[in-house]
Enzyme design. Structure first.
Site, PDB file in Angstrom:
ATOM      1  CD  GLU A   1     -22.967  83.089   8.735  1.00  0.00           C
ATOM      2  OE1 GLU A   1     -21.887  82.511   8.524  1.00  0.00           O
ATOM      3  OE2 GLU A   1     -24.039  82.721   8.271  1.00  0.00           O
TER       4      GLU A   1
ATOM      5  CB  CYS B   1     -21.038  82.098   2.086  1.00  0.00           C
ATOM      6  SG  CYS B   1     -19.511  82.384   1.277  1.00  0.00           S
TER       7      CYS B   1
ATOM      8  CB  CYS C   1     -14.773  87.482   5.698  1.00  0.00           C
ATOM      9  SG  CYS C   1     -16.119  87.098   4.560  1.00  0.00           S
TER      10      CYS C   1
ATOM     11  CB  CYS D   1     -24.203  80.766  -2.283  1.00  0.00           C
ATOM     12  SG  CYS D   1     -23.805  81.979  -1.034  1.00  0.00           S
TER      13      CYS D   1
ATOM     14  CB  CYS E   1     -27.558  86.885  -1.070  1.00  0.00           C
ATOM     15  SG  CYS E   1     -26.808  87.363  -2.646  1.00  0.00           S
TER      16      CYS E   1
ATOM     17  CB  CYS F   1     -24.772  81.508  -6.295  1.00  0.00           C
ATOM     18  SG  CYS F   1     -24.285  83.074  -7.034  1.00  0.00           S
TER      19      CYS F   1
HETATM   20  N1  SAH Z   1     -21.925  88.081  -3.642  1.00  0.00           N
HETATM   21  C1  SAH Z   1     -20.509  88.112  -3.725  1.00  0.00           C
HETATM   22  C2  SAH Z   1     -19.802  87.930  -2.389  1.00  0.00           C
HETATM   23  C3  SAH Z   1     -20.293  86.896  -1.428  1.00  0.00           C
HETATM   24  S1  SAH Z   1     -19.903  85.208  -1.733  1.00  0.00           S
HETATM   25  C4  SAH Z   1     -20.001  87.120  -4.743  1.00  0.00           C
HETATM   26  O1  SAH Z   1     -20.814  86.395  -5.309  1.00  0.00           O
HETATM   27  O2  SAH Z   1     -18.817  87.098  -5.028  1.00  0.00           O
HETATM   28  C5  SAH Z   1     -18.159  85.066  -1.535  1.00  0.00           C
HETATM   29  C6  SAH Z   1     -17.540  83.958  -2.350  1.00  0.00           C
HETATM   30  O3  SAH Z   1     -17.850  82.656  -1.815  1.00  0.00           O
HETATM   31  C7  SAH Z   1     -18.006  83.949  -3.791  1.00  0.00           C
HETATM   32  O4  SAH Z   1     -16.920  83.701  -4.642  1.00  0.00           O
HETATM   33  C8  SAH Z   1     -18.966  82.782  -3.782  1.00  0.00           C
HETATM   34  O5  SAH Z   1     -19.191  82.318  -5.080  1.00  0.00           O
HETATM   35  C9  SAH Z   1     -18.265  81.820  -2.872  1.00  0.00           C
HETATM   36  N2  SAH Z   1     -19.082  80.723  -2.336  1.00  0.00           N
HETATM   37  C10 SAH Z   1     -20.379  80.732  -1.962  1.00  0.00           C
HETATM   38  N3  SAH Z   1     -20.775  79.518  -1.534  1.00  0.00           N
HETATM   39  C11 SAH Z   1     -19.705  78.707  -1.637  1.00  0.00           C
HETATM   40  C12 SAH Z   1     -19.479  77.322  -1.366  1.00  0.00           C
HETATM   41  N4  SAH Z   1     -20.451  76.537  -0.904  1.00  0.00           N
HETATM   42  N5  SAH Z   1     -18.233  76.837  -1.600  1.00  0.00           N
HETATM   43  C13 SAH Z   1     -17.246  77.630  -2.070  1.00  0.00           C
HETATM   44  N6  SAH Z   1     -17.400  78.931  -2.360  1.00  0.00           N
HETATM   45  C14 SAH Z   1     -18.621  79.469  -2.152  1.00  0.00           C
END
Ligand code: SAH
Length: 346
Positions: free
Chosen positions: A89, A333, A102, A116, A109, A113
């Site tokens: 995406e 994301c 973006c 995510c 990934c 997390c």
């Molecule tokens: N892997 C990298 C970049 C991709 S995620 C990273 O971890 O930074 C991009 C951003 O979106 C990161 O700050 C991530 O923590 C955040 N993110 C992911 N899922 C989310 C959600 N459900 N709500 C808010 N932020 C989220």
């Protein structure tokens, strides 16, 4: 098949020479590829060369498969198809100062997390530099007809860019090349969950992009609940790497902090965060978590966001609330790809 768009001009020159072509062709091909053009559209190349290129090489490594436009704020969400059938995406956001794209850096990934959507099915594979570049050039092509172009890029789509280090660095050098897309490093943000060794290595590359660090917690105990990477590196180690990055590049760090109800969003957490970041050249992006239905974590109310920001402001930490955009088009994301894989997108 060779992805030509992933080659630096020097490599392209060598390759063309090895195929009996004149070196000056490299400049022509590089410039066309930077504009996302297909071999058929490279009208200043003779037909023989175009045919040769088509036999051995790929011109664009990604295709825009679907575009969704937000009815609220003009945000567009792209699903990019890759040649092996995978998809990733991208999101285009329109701000007063120009368009920001973006992009994704991996299919899926493996960072895990908890909040995510990109990580729910793990990492499928790394994206190549040509594929990352393709996300940019194909969207730029689409914008051309409106007289617009991408001004800023954020590596914040699916994937952990520093877990795909070599391709990401190659992409950054390619996209910044003055004969190619030509977007300066100051217009690029790279977001990482905090891979300390790679952050230190990256600080030596001479690529002064804005580093965004997904912190999301004021101490290791809470961070470990949200982000498995916290078991490998402590917050102290992450912040030390940030200090090195600031020193080497002169750029401030942006910390991402998603407020998760009942986990990291209380006033005392804000106070702890402020103590951690005191004296650092940085900015905090506070985001109410986008709920992911597959997980039991929830976002917070506007009132809670305001309180959190107030504590940071009182303690003189620069912080703002990140605007939520594209909420009606699965802007967060991994949500659109997830829906697509589940069969919910036509
Ligand atoms: N892997 C990298 C970049 C991709 S995620 C990273 O971890 O930074 C991009 C951003 O979106 C990161 O700050 C991530 O923590 C955040 N993110 C992911 N899922 C989310 C959600 N459900 N709500 C808010 N932020 C989220």
């Amino acid at each position: 098949m060779i992805e030509l768009a992933g080659m630096y001009p020097d490599e392209l020159k060598e390759w063309l020479i090895s195929r009996g072509e004149k070196p000056f062709r490299a400049g022509q091909v590089f410039s066309w590829l930077g504009r996302g053009r297909s071999f058929d559209e490279m009208t200043d190349l003779d037909l023989g060369l175009r045919r040769k290129l088509k036999e051995e090489c790929v011109d664009t490594a990604v295709m825009i498969r679907t575009v969704r436009k937000s009815g609220i704020d003009g945000t567009r969400k792209f699903l990019f198809g890759l040649r092996d059938g995978n998809c990733v995406e991208g999101v285009l956001m329109r701000y007063r100062y120009g368009c920001t794209l973006c992009i994704s850096t991996q299919v899926g990934c493996r960072m895990g997390c908890r909040f995510c959507a990109s990580t729910l099915d793990g990492r499928v594979r790394d994206m190549t530099a040509a594929e990352m570049l393709g996300e940019v050039t194909q969207v730029n092509r689409l914008l051309e007809s409106d007289g617009e172009s991408i001004h800023n890029i954020v590596l914040m789509g699916s994937g952990e860019p520093l877990d795909n280090y070599d391709n990401t660095v190659r992409f950054l050098r390619l996209v910044g090349h003055e004969k190619g897309v030509n977007i300066g490093m100051r217009h690029i943000s790279l977001s990482t969950c905090g891979l300390v060794n790679e952050m230190l290595r990256f600080s030596e590359e001479g690529l002064p992009v804005t580093l965004s660090v997904s912190l999301h917690a004021p101490n290791d105990e809470i961070r470990k609940k949200l982000m498995p990477v916290a078991k490998s590196y402590s917050i102290r180690q992450v912040l030390d790497a940030c200090r090195v990055y600031i020193e080497k590049t002169g750029r401030r760090i942006v910390f991402e902090y998603a407020l998760v109800d009942g986990v990291n969003s209380r006033r005392e957490h804000a106070a702890m965060l402020a103590d951690l970041l005191r004296g650092m050249q940085c900015h905090v992006n506070v985001i109410p978590l986008n709920d992911v239905p597959e997980r039991d974590l929830k976002g917070v109310s506007e009132k809670q966001v305001a309180e959190f920001l107030e504590v940071l402001a009182d303690k003189h930490i620069s912080a703002t609330r990140r605007r939520e955009i594209g909420d009606d088009i699965e802007g967060a994301c991994g949500q659109l790809r997830k829906k697509y894989l589940d069969g919910g997108v036509q």
